[in-house]
Scaffold this motif. Sequence first.
Motif, mmCIF file in Angstrom:
data_model
loop_
_atom_site.group_PDB
_atom_site.id
_atom_site.type_symbol
_atom_site.label_atom_id
_atom_site.label_comp_id
_atom_site.label_asym_id
_atom_site.label_seq_id
_atom_site.Cartn_x
_atom_site.Cartn_y
_atom_site.Cartn_z
ATOM 1 N N PRO A 215 47.255 16.772 -19.056
ATOM 2 C CA PRO A 215 46.112 15.817 -18.025
ATOM 3 C C PRO A 215 44.840 16.634 -18.976
ATOM 4 O O PRO A 215 44.338 17.077 -19.625
ATOM 5 C CB PRO A 215 46.122 17.329 -16.827
ATOM 6 N N THR A 216 43.851 15.781 -17.970
ATOM 7 C CA THR A 216 42.650 15.501 -18.767
ATOM 8 C C THR A 216 41.140 16.400 -17.674
ATOM 9 O O THR A 216 39.926 17.410 -17.999
ATOM 10 C CB THR A 216 41.518 14.283 -19.081
ATOM 11 N N GLY A 217 41.546 16.581 -16.152
ATOM 12 C CA GLY A 217 40.544 16.977 -16.111
ATOM 13 C C GLY A 217 42.001 17.349 -14.341
ATOM 14 O O GLY A 217 42.672 17.455 -14.467
ATOM 15 N N ILE A 218 40.994 18.908 -14.203
ATOM 16 C CA ILE A 218 41.521 19.517 -12.645
ATOM 17 C C ILE A 218 41.112 19.634 -11.499
ATOM 18 O O ILE A 218 39.571 20.220 -11.851
ATOM 19 C CB ILE A 218 42.237 20.557 -12.974
ATOM 20 N N ALA A 219 40.992 19.039 -10.174
ATOM 21 C CA ALA A 219 40.036 19.458 -8.978
ATOM 22 C C ALA A 219 41.064 20.252 -7.740
ATOM 23 O O ALA A 219 42.530 20.066 -7.765
ATOM 24 C CB ALA A 219 39.355 18.089 -8.458
ATOM 25 N N ALA A 220 40.626 21.365 -7.162
ATOM 26 C CA ALA A 220 41.069 22.109 -6.277
ATOM 27 C C ALA A 220 40.930 21.008 -4.970
ATOM 28 O O ALA A 220 40.117 21.191 -4.107
ATOM 29 C CB ALA A 220 41.125 23.752 -6.371
ATOM 30 N N GLY A 221 42.532 21.047 -4.235
ATOM 31 C CA GLY A 221 42.143 20.667 -2.934
ATOM 32 C C GLY A 221 41.870 21.770 -1.858
ATOM 33 O O GLY A 221 41.646 22.810 -2.115
ATOM 34 N N ASP A 222 42.016 21.176 -0.250
ATOM 35 C CA ASP A 222 41.938 21.812 0.780
ATOM 36 C C ASP A 222 42.923 22.041 1.096
ATOM 37 O O ASP A 222 43.190 23.027 2.366
ATOM 38 C CB ASP A 222 41.272 21.478 0.967
ATOM 39 N N SER A 223 43.710 21.251 0.595
ATOM 40 C CA SER A 223 45.890 21.913 1.866
ATOM 41 C C SER A 223 46.623 22.442 0.668
ATOM 42 O O SER A 223 47.472 21.779 0.685
ATOM 43 C CB SER A 223 45.725 20.810 1.783
ATOM 44 N N ASN A 224 46.044 23.422 -0.280
ATOM 45 C CA ASN A 224 46.866 24.392 -0.674
ATOM 46 C C ASN A 224 47.523 23.309 -2.421
ATOM 47 O O ASN A 224 48.707 23.183 -2.742
ATOM 48 C CB ASN A 224 48.155 25.113 -0.392
ATOM 49 N N ASP A 225 46.941 22.379 -3.042
ATOM 50 C CA ASP A 225 46.745 21.355 -3.879
ATOM 51 C C ASP A 225 46.291 21.323 -4.709
ATOM 52 O O ASP A 225 45.122 21.418 -4.448
ATOM 53 C CB ASP A 225 47.281 20.025 -2.673
ATOM 54 N N VAL A 226 46.301 20.240 -6.004
ATOM 55 C CA VAL A 226 45.172 20.138 -7.349
ATOM 56 C C VAL A 226 45.338 18.908 -7.357
ATOM 57 O O VAL A 226 46.727 18.468 -6.588
ATOM 58 C CB VAL A 226 45.629 21.333 -8.262
ATOM 59 N N TYR A 227 44.011 18.183 -7.794
ATOM 60 C CA TYR A 227 43.865 17.148 -7.788
ATOM 61 C C TYR A 227 44.338 16.801 -9.803
ATOM 62 O O TYR A 227 43.607 17.728 -10.325
ATOM 63 C CB TYR A 227 43.321 16.052 -8.050
ATOM 64 N N LEU A 228 44.553 16.065 -10.273
ATOM 65 C CA LEU A 228 44.679 15.660 -11.658
ATOM 66 C C LEU A 228 44.716 14.785 -12.575
ATOM 67 O O LEU A 228 45.556 13.284 -12.057
ATOM 68 C CB LEU A 228 46.582 16.500 -12.926
ATOM 69 N N SER A 229 43.202 14.368 -13.280
ATOM 70 C CA SER A 229 43.557 12.757 -13.826
ATOM 71 C C SER A 229 43.806 13.427 -15.406
ATOM 72 O O SER A 229 44.124 14.279 -16.075
ATOM 73 C CB SER A 229 41.965 12.842 -14.063
ATOM 74 N N THR A 230 44.780 11.445 -16.156
ATOM 75 C CA THR A 230 45.171 11.635 -17.241
ATOM 76 C C THR A 230 45.488 9.852 -16.965
ATOM 77 O O THR A 230 46.051 9.131 -16.704
ATOM 78 C CB THR A 230 46.033 11.950 -16.833
ATOM 79 N N LYS A 231 45.140 9.833 -18.126
ATOM 80 C CA LYS A 231 44.964 8.106 -19.113
ATOM 81 C C LYS A 231 44.632 7.282 -17.683
ATOM 82 O O LYS A 231 43.828 7.610 -17.660
ATOM 83 C CB LYS A 231 46.751 7.589 -19.669
ATOM 84 N N ASP A 232 45.689 6.819 -17.117
ATOM 85 C CA ASP A 232 45.758 5.619 -16.319
ATOM 86 C C ASP A 232 46.361 6.381 -15.031
ATOM 87 O O ASP A 232 46.612 5.161 -14.567
ATOM 88 C CB ASP A 232 46.101 4.612 -16.552
ATOM 89 N N ASN A 233 46.459 7.254 -14.399
ATOM 90 C CA ASN A 233 47.032 7.955 -13.154
ATOM 91 C C ASN A 233 46.138 8.903 -12.672
ATOM 92 O O ASN A 233 45.448 10.240 -13.959
ATOM 93 C CB ASN A 233 48.162 8.630 -13.401
ATOM 94 N N LEU A 234 46.356 8.920 -11.963
ATOM 95 C CA LEU A 234 45.549 10.286 -11.268
ATOM 96 C C LEU A 234 46.744 10.698 -9.917
ATOM 97 O O LEU A 234 47.874 9.806 -9.356
ATOM 98 C CB LEU A 234 44.727 10.048 -9.845
ATOM 99 N N ARG A 236 48.338 13.612 -7.647
ATOM 100 C CA ARG A 236 47.931 14.954 -6.622
ATOM 101 C C ARG A 236 49.469 15.785 -6.621
ATOM 102 O O ARG A 236 49.991 15.428 -6.384
ATOM 103 C CB ARG A 236 47.635 14.575 -5.403
ATOM 104 N N TYR A 237 49.316 17.477 -6.622
ATOM 105 C CA TYR A 237 50.295 18.214 -6.453
ATOM 106 C C TYR A 237 50.180 19.354 -5.999
ATOM 107 O O TYR A 237 48.964 19.833 -5.341
ATOM 108 C CB TYR A 237 50.528 18.433 -7.844
ATOM 109 N N SER A 238 51.184 19.855 -5.337
ATOM 110 C CA SER A 238 51.317 21.328 -4.411
ATOM 111 C C SER A 238 50.669 22.247 -6.153
ATOM 112 O O SER A 238 51.446 22.488 -6.932
ATOM 113 C CB SER A 238 52.216 21.616 -3.586
ATOM 114 N N VAL A 239 50.396 23.063 -5.457
ATOM 115 C CA VAL A 239 50.185 24.468 -6.743
ATOM 116 C C VAL A 239 51.676 25.076 -6.446
ATOM 117 O O VAL A 239 51.923 25.658 -7.213
ATOM 118 C CB VAL A 239 49.228 25.816 -5.871
ATOM 119 N N ASP A 240 52.462 24.557 -6.122
ATOM 120 C CA ASP A 240 54.266 25.408 -6.319
ATOM 121 C C ASP A 240 54.540 24.309 -6.821
ATOM 122 O O ASP A 240 56.164 24.364 -7.345
ATOM 123 C CB ASP A 240 54.617 25.404 -5.164
#
Length: 262
Positions: A215-234, A236-240
């Motif tokens: 991952p090149t970057g991370i953002a915290a969402g509002d539903s117990n989740d995070v967003y990750l950027s990497t190469k040609d993909n975005l 969304r993950y749950s924190v578990d």
Amino acid sequence: MKKWLLSGLVLGMFGHAQAGTIYASYTDSQRGVTVRDENLTQSAFLPMTFAPGAIGDGEGDTFYTLSKNNIYHYDKDGQELAHFAWGDSTIKYTGVALHGVNIYVTYTGSQTGISVRNAETLEQSDVFPTPFAPSAIALDDNGLIYLAARNHLYKYSNDGQLLVDMTFPEPGINYSGIAVKGGKVYAAYNGSQRGFTVRDARLEQENFVETGFSPTGIAAGDSNDVYLSTKDNLYRYSVDGQQLKKMNFPRITYTGVTFDDQ
């Protein structure tokens, strides 16, 4: 100028940023910022003439993006609100975070540290030198500062005093992004291991998730989740650790991601 659609349904060249809006910067075959919802469906895109690096959410429907020794502030309609260029071309801005009426911007190069600037004018009001090269920054609701740098995560007071230095014992780890939300600290990492860590405000680890990408970057969402950027993909993950969504666009390199919860 020809406009290229990255992915998803276009609702006009620019979209209105609402709660749950994702901004992600990208370079390579195209350069700009994509605007997406929580499911990573695109609503708008903003082409740019420069290669944007890190990206951060602004007040209202605005965002900041960085490119080399430049800081840019844009509104939701793609209008440039402010631009600052540091006179030293060896300086590289690496991370940006909003708190109150100021933004905090990390930088590396001939100098390393944190620049505190007015969120509207980008005029500098303070600076905190650091003995290391920070790669990302986040602030909590109290204005405490969190930094990522190589295999370290740092916590600073809002007047620049070091409070915590969390050093991961594996020097091959590189923390590439950091976000703070709801008393939790989220940090993306790559290198000898790849994934993201979930930590408390003291930077003590509560959980970690391994990913099959860097991952090149991370953002915290509002539903117990995070967003990750990497190469040609975005992603969304749950924190578990459950992968909730993946969005791929070929020949694009995503350089950062931020979450607008307004």
